[in-house]
Design an enzyme around this catalytic site. Structure first.
Site, PDB file in Angstrom:
ATOM      1  N   ASP A  75      57.073  22.872  16.456  1.00  0.00           N
ATOM      2  CA  ASP A  75      57.783  22.199  17.424  1.00  0.00           C
ATOM      3  C   ASP A  75      56.580  22.128  18.407  1.00  0.00           C
ATOM      4  O   ASP A  75      56.503  20.731  18.768  1.00  0.00           O
ATOM      5  CB  ASP A  75      58.679  21.853  17.291  1.00  0.00           C
ATOM      6  CG  ASP A  75      59.299  20.440  18.019  1.00  0.00           C
ATOM      7  OD1 ASP A  75      59.649  19.652  17.180  1.00  0.00           O
ATOM      8  OD2 ASP A  75      60.003  21.110  19.394  1.00  0.00           O
ATOM      9  N   HIS A  92      64.309  19.162  10.578  1.00  0.00           N
ATOM     10  CA  HIS A  92      64.965  19.894  12.164  1.00  0.00           C
ATOM     11  C   HIS A  92      64.803  19.249  12.803  1.00  0.00           C
ATOM     12  O   HIS A  92      65.505  19.538  13.733  1.00  0.00           O
ATOM     13  CB  HIS A  92      63.621  21.051  12.642  1.00  0.00           C
ATOM     14  CG  HIS A  92      62.119  20.508  13.270  1.00  0.00           C
ATOM     15  ND1 HIS A  92      61.685  20.052  12.672  1.00  0.00           N
ATOM     16  CD2 HIS A  92      62.662  19.699  14.361  1.00  0.00           C
ATOM     17  CE1 HIS A  92      60.615  18.801  13.648  1.00  0.00           C
ATOM     18  NE2 HIS A  92      60.906  19.129  14.673  1.00  0.00           N
ATOM     19  N   GLU A 150      70.238  15.972  15.076  1.00  0.00           N
ATOM     20  CA  GLU A 150      70.530  15.633  16.558  1.00  0.00           C
ATOM     21  C   GLU A 150      69.654  13.932  16.425  1.00  0.00           C
ATOM     22  O   GLU A 150      70.569  13.788  17.031  1.00  0.00           O
ATOM     23  CB  GLU A 150      69.704  16.747  17.352  1.00  0.00           C
ATOM     24  CG  GLU A 150      69.276  16.482  18.737  1.00  0.00           C
ATOM     25  CD  GLU A 150      68.343  17.014  19.520  1.00  0.00           C
ATOM     26  OE1 GLU A 150      68.987  16.787  20.464  1.00  0.00           O
ATOM     27  OE2 GLU A 150      67.779  17.970  19.252  1.00  0.00           O
ATOM     28  N   ASP A 151      69.201  14.124  15.751  1.00  0.00           N
ATOM     29  CA  ASP A 151      68.654  12.501  15.756  1.00  0.00           C
ATOM     30  C   ASP A 151      68.421  11.051  14.822  1.00  0.00           C
ATOM     31  O   ASP A 151      69.054  10.540  15.603  1.00  0.00           O
ATOM     32  CB  ASP A 151      67.224  12.312  16.422  1.00  0.00           C
ATOM     33  CG  ASP A 151      66.952  12.949  17.279  1.00  0.00           C
ATOM     34  OD1 ASP A 151      67.172  13.831  18.154  1.00  0.00           O
ATOM     35  OD2 ASP A 151      64.830  13.929  17.360  1.00  0.00           O
ATOM     36  N   HIS A 211      56.348  13.409  13.421  1.00  0.00           N
ATOM     37  CA  HIS A 211      56.329  14.667  14.327  1.00  0.00           C
ATOM     38  C   HIS A 211      56.958  15.888  12.548  1.00  0.00           C
ATOM     39  O   HIS A 211      55.748  16.760  12.966  1.00  0.00           O
ATOM     40  CB  HIS A 211      57.273  14.057  15.018  1.00  0.00           C
ATOM     41  CG  HIS A 211      57.693  15.903  16.089  1.00  0.00           C
ATOM     42  ND1 HIS A 211      57.090  16.699  16.593  1.00  0.00           N
ATOM     43  CD2 HIS A 211      58.983  16.401  16.450  1.00  0.00           C
ATOM     44  CE1 HIS A 211      57.595  17.469  17.439  1.00  0.00           C
ATOM     45  NE2 HIS A 211      58.536  17.061  16.273  1.00  0.00           N
TER      46      HIS A 211
END
Length: 723
Positions: free
Chosen positions: A190, A125, A129-130, A101
């Site tokens: 995105d 990016h 967060e992940d 991705h």
């Protein structure tokens, strides 16, 4: 990346042009489809030796070097290594390793021409967060710019864009991106990749994401000028939300592709021949319309013609060449003049520049033509993404610490920051932003000094006032549109010239009615903020407020809407009129209110009265036509006179007081005054005045016209009868 060469039914770019396209011979060779599974396998093999570029980012590097041949690729290599190791073991719902991705998002941006810093942040990016990667770690390894971009995208990921979104949260997040347009660029890329792979999700979730994309992100892409992303997102949303219409449009495109003849190809040959004869170096291409564009043209025109499935694109080297091409086409072919638009002299709000025109063939086929330079085309496709690093300053310059000034930021995004600062509450900001995003067409109006204002279609003079003067527009009292007086509610059209009339009273205030005519967020927010800090006063008693008494004046109630200026037409003192009929009573006609040294005519009426009119009064011809007896009259030696004047003005506070003061300063006595109820923000005042000397009348009328808000003063011309 070519937006037109994308099939919304598939998860990635097509290997050829859009189905139904007539542009196959003219388009540059498309990049082969990216095999995400192959990239995933490459990612699973682990990181290469230090200093060697991973195979998985080969496509990104190739696309990046096409725009930046000398780019330093080391940050990309390190960013990929960190992203791949951080996301290792994570899988997308489609079954590919998650690293595919950020790779796909970065490839989209690389093909659009994003600079290295943006691509580095794009690879990272989702890491904060992940994964366990922290912002501090990103800042330490890649610098403050990359950290800022990753932080902005991370915040955007937490925003709920749906109808139940918290307005304050959205405001904070969107404003954060306004400080660096590259944040939104990454977010749009995105979303594009997520939309391409949306087929693995439940239908109801596909529909929800598609609606958010349609309502928020596609309009944002339009305003950032990223047409390549905007058009593909439109097609993907179209396929999900309107599958039947999408299928019908696809059938039309397929049928057009099967035609033996293609009128666009023939017109391209004609255009190339014209430009070759004129010795103008130009590249002439057929630019296929994307699905949504074909659908819109079909709804507008009904039966589609072969030339409706695409447009001609002419690319040249210099700005002057654009106009040279235009001149040759309009000279050697049949132009459709109504289709001409010059977005080079007046660029769109999103940086778009191009000449638009159309040429017609004898058989009725009409081809739209876009003429632009190669650089204009790059910006038209990629918008702010094509501008590189907007914060890169010359070596001898450096911004103040903490300062981030984007000299290339589109005006719309700059205005966004102003709106959020001026909005009285988050809900107002949210509602006005949604309304603005729904606008899909802009007009350009001109100021008298030659400057321009970009406004949404349907904007009024109220919007123009706040676009030009900000909150100082509270003092606006009217406008002239194309030289003619106009109310602030007047709707403007593309190309109008607007002169805004500003009052001098510091206490000027906007009218609550202006909100009904304000369409731009700048205008609505400024007016609402003023109204919120100035609550409406309690209703006045039935008796209207009288004009402030001034020395030497007397006045009837100023707001007496039932009174008219006909009252002064009763018998008026006329001691300075000499009548050639001894003993006759004299009456100065109220329809034209003659004063010295007007040429006058007298007529005998009932009761032995002689009525005196100005020679040019319309009643004179009627009375002569009915055989009314004419009586000789002329002015005597007395200079005193009584006259009725009508003042036309725009409504504003304290106007009546200012007018009566101006009258008093000229030495005139107010016999009576009437103010009619405002109509469309205009107010009509009628004054009957006694002047000690008729010679003072011109100076009195000038003084009244000089009162701010007053745009005309004339002698009264009341309907007259032949009595």
């Amino acid at each position: 990346m070519s937006a037109e060469a994308t099939n919304p039914a598939s998860p990635g770019p097509l290997t050829g042009p859009l189905q139904g396209s007539a542009a196959t011979p003219a388009r540059r060779k498309a990049r082969p489809r990216i095999d995400l599974r192959r990239l995933g396998r490459a990612a699973l093999l682990g990181s290469p030796a230090r200093g060697r570029l991973p195979d998985a980012i080969g496509h990104v590097v190739e696309a990046h070097r096409a725009h930046y041949p000398d780019a330093d690729l080391e940050p990309l290599r390190r960013a990929y290594v960190l992203a791949e190791s951080s996301h290792r073991g994570q899988m997308r719902k489609s079954g590919e390793p998650y690293i595919t991705h950020p790779l796909a998002v970065t490839l989209i941006l690389a093909e659009l021409g994003a600079e290295t810093t943006t691509l580095t942040a794009s690879l990272l990016h989702d890491t904060v967060e992940d994964t366990d990667v922290t912002l501090d770690q990103v800042g330490t390894e890649f610098g403050a710019e990359v950290r800022f971009l990753v932080d902005g995208v991370t915040k955007l990921e937490k925003v709920d864009y749906g109808a139940a979104a918290e307005p304050e949260t959205f405001r904070k997040m969107l404003v954060a991106t306004g400080n660096d347009v590259r944040v939104m660029s990454i977010k749009l890329a995105d979303r594009l990749h997520n939309m391409r792979t949306l087929g693995v999700m439940r239908p109801e979730k596909q529909e929800r994401i598609a609606k958010v994309t349609r309502d928020v992100l596609i309009p944002l892409a339009e305003r950032l000028g990223v047409q390549a992303l905007k058009t593909e997102l439109e097609d993907l949303v179209f396929a999900i939300l309107h599958p039947e219409e999408y299928a019908h449009t696809r059938e039309l495109i397929d049928e057009n592709a099967a035609r033996a003849d293609n009128p666009l190809t023939e017109i391209v040959d004609d255009v190339r021949a014209v430009l070759q004869d004129a010795d103008i170096a130009a590249e002439v291409l057929i630019r296929p319309r994307h699905f949504v564009s074909v659908h819109r043209v079909g709804r507008k025109r009904g039966q589609l013609r072969g030339s409706d499935f695409g447009r001609l694109l002419v690319l040249v080297n210099e700005d002057a060449d654009c106009y040279a091409v235009l001149g040759e086409l309009h000279t050697c072919m049949t132009p459709v003049v109504s289709e001409f638009k010059d977005f080079i002299a007046v660029p769109k709000f999103n940086l778009y520049q191009s000449l638009h025109t159309a040429v017609a063939r004898p058989d009725g086929q009409v081809a739209e033509v876009l003429i632009r330079t190669h650089q204009m085309h790059k910006v038209a496709e990629a918008g702010v993404v094509a501008l590189g690093n907007p914060y890169a300053l010359p070596a001898e310059e450096s911004p103040a610490e903490g300062e981030r000034i984007d000299p290339t930021r589109p005006g719309w995004l700059s205005r966004l920051l102003d709106w959020q600062q001026g909005a009285p509450d988050p809900d107002t900001f949210w509602s006005t932003l949604r309304e603005d995003l729904a606008q899909d067409r802009e007009i350009t109006v001109y100021r008298p000094d030659g400057g321009t204002l970009g406004l949404p279609d349907g904007a009024t003079c109220v919007d123009a006032a706040y676009a030009q003067y900000g909150e100082d527009a509270h003092a606006c009292i009217g406008a002239r549109v194309n030289g003619r007086l106009a109310t602030l509610s007047t709707v403007l059209t593309d190309g109008d010239t607007v002169q805004l009339l500003m009052g001098q009273d510091p206490a000027s205030e906007p009218s609550r009615e202006w909100l009904e005519h304000a369409h731009t967020p700048a205008a609505r927010i400024a007016i609402q903020r003023w109204l919120s800090t100035h609550p409406a006063p309690a209703p006045e008693p039935a008796d209207a407020e009288e004009a402030p008494p001034l020395a030497g004046t007397s006045a009837r109630p100023a707001a007496d809407a039932t009174a008219t200026a006909a009252a002064p037409s009763s018998v008026r003192p006329a001691a300075n009129i000499v009548v050639d009929r001894p003993g006759a009573s004299v009456r100065l006609a109220g329809c034209c209110t003659p004063v010295p040294p007007d040429d006058v005519v007298g007529f005998a009426v009932r009761g032995g009265v002689v009525t005196v009119h100005r020679a040019e009064c319309a009643a004179v011809a009627r009375m002569r036509g009915t055989g009314r007896a004419e009586v000789g009259v002329h002015w005597g030696e007395a200079t005193e006179c009584r006259v009725t004047l009508v003042a036309e003005s725009f409504g504003r506070p304290h106007l009546l007081a200012d007018l009566t003061e101006a009258i008093a300063l000229e030495g005139a006595e107010i016999v009576s005054a009437t103010v009619e109820p405002p109509t469309q923000q205009r107010v009509r005042h009628t004054y009957t005045l006694q002047l000690p000397d008729a010679a003072q009348l011109p100076a009195l009328m000038r003084a009244m016209r000089n009162v701010p808000g007053v745009y005309d003063v004339n002698r009264a011309r009341h309907p007259a009868t032949a009595s």
